[in-house]
Design a protein around this motif. Sequence first.
Motif, PDB file in Angstrom:
ATOM      1  N   LYS A 318       0.828  -1.213   0.000  1.00 29.35           N
ATOM      2  CA  LYS A 318       0.000   0.000   0.000  1.00 29.35           C
ATOM      3  C   LYS A 318       0.856   1.254   0.000  1.00 29.35           C
ATOM      4  CE  LYS A 318      -3.471   0.926   2.541  1.00 29.35           C
ATOM      5  NZ  LYS A 318      -4.271   1.143   3.753  1.00 29.35           N
ATOM      6  N   LEU A 378      -4.163  -8.193  -3.240  1.00 30.76           N
ATOM      7  CA  LEU A 378      -4.426  -6.818  -2.834  1.00 30.76           C
ATOM      8  C   LEU A 378      -4.717  -5.975  -4.073  1.00 30.76           C
ATOM      9  CD1 LEU A 378      -4.375  -4.482  -0.724  1.00 30.76           C
ATOM     10  CD2 LEU A 378      -1.914  -4.288  -1.185  1.00 30.76           C
ATOM     11  N   TYR A 389      -8.436   0.391  -1.019  1.00 31.06           N
ATOM     12  CA  TYR A 389      -7.874  -0.941  -1.239  1.00 31.06           C
ATOM     13  C   TYR A 389      -8.840  -2.024  -0.753  1.00 31.06           C
ATOM     14  CZ  TYR A 389      -3.602   1.738  -1.890  1.00 31.06           C
ATOM     15  OH  TYR A 389      -2.670   2.640  -2.341  1.00 31.06           O
ATOM     16  N   TRP A 411     -10.376  -2.945   3.025  1.00 31.98           N
ATOM     17  CA  TRP A 411      -9.115  -2.904   3.786  1.00 31.98           C
ATOM     18  C   TRP A 411      -9.393  -2.968   5.285  1.00 31.98           C
ATOM     19  CZ3 TRP A 411      -4.258  -3.998   3.061  1.00 31.98           C
ATOM     20  CH2 TRP A 411      -3.351  -3.672   4.063  1.00 31.98           C
TER      21      TRP A 411
END
Length: 438
Positions: A318, A378, A389, A411
């Motif tokens: 991320k 992801l 995300y 997320w």
Amino acid sequence: MNLRLFLFFLCLTGVVCSQCYWNTECSYKYFSSKTLYNSVRGDIRDSIIKIKQCEPISMWSIIRHGQRNPGIDFARQMKKALSLKKLIVKSFDRKNSSVCAQDIENLRNWNVPMDMLTNVRYLTKQGYQESLGIGQRIRAVFPDLVNNLDEGTYQFQSAYGHWLVNSMKAFVEGITAGNNDKIIEEINDDGDIIAPYSICGKYQEEVKKNPQTYAEAEKYKGHPDFIKTKDSIQKRTGINYKLFNDNITTLYDLCRYTWSGTEKYSPWCSIFSQEDLEVLEYIGDLRHYYRSSYGIPMNIKFAGPILWDLLKKFEEAKQGNGKKIVSYSAHETMTDMVLTALGLFKDDLPLTGKEKKPDRKLRTSIISCFSTNIMAVLNRCTQDKLSNYNVIFYLNEEPLTALCEGGICSWDQFEDLLKPFINATVDPEFCQFKTNRY
């Protein structure tokens, strides 16, 4: 219900199965943890979840090794049991057997694959193809992730054992279309996250080597189900030799270790009915339930470090400094522990030797087969120049919808799921002492 599960339950009913093994339309191919991957897997090319305005930026996976030869103790017992082949054939010739003629002919012509009994734990050709195929299908679905894997953008790591290293080599070959310059790390002896149970004295003594761990499986061998199975095999083969429990177990190993799916069914399986195989499969479920799953609370602890690794790896991705792909080659014990720590396939009541539960959630044939794998992807989603995300989990190339609705975890949901494993370790004080892996 998806097609794989439909066929699985169709075979369970026996409605399309004939009496002879050699020409049955629906051979029972569920052999607990020795089930072939292609017998139960999905196909990520068909089951991939795609979300508009989202792109995958990182993949993490833990993959059990492919089909391998038996270990030294199993191989020794199987070699002894080969003498029963002559007795089974001779019994048929004397018209004392109810095994079909073609099945007996196939068994008569069956030759011992000596490499299977001498090259213990070696990855088989089929096992290599299993791992290779997983990599190839991932490459087909996520080309942007696996193309141009420069140093620092990937991590391929294997637990101990040449069969695991070779499984990872096959996987990497599939991922990279034959590019063999990628580094495959092997775990060290101290604090690795792929097999922490293997050097933990407390686990080895109190769980793996403790006879009580297998007490329910042994108890089931006194159940009418197993007694009926033993009697039916004795009558079906008609051999002039009393079969004991160990004989049944070893004959079952000959069936499942020499079974190679669509390429070649094992004639040793012809001495079992489908009902027999279901009984023996349940014994495998009981053993794994206590050795590496919900039956003993300690088992969950060993999955903590690798699940924390998953959270850390995706947090790094991320932030823009993570890896495109992370993959671990592991033993079935570890994949069992990960599924258990995530709370998946948990039955309302413990599995016991008191009775076989046909509708149980924990079926090692489905979730602990050779090459079983847990993948997490992801995704970065962009809308109105803002990014968020999500994470999608897959088990054996099918979405794990039990974790999040529709198989897609936001997320925040992903963080909540893995929050219990932050800073998880298996410390020496807990383990009490370090033990050898074998």
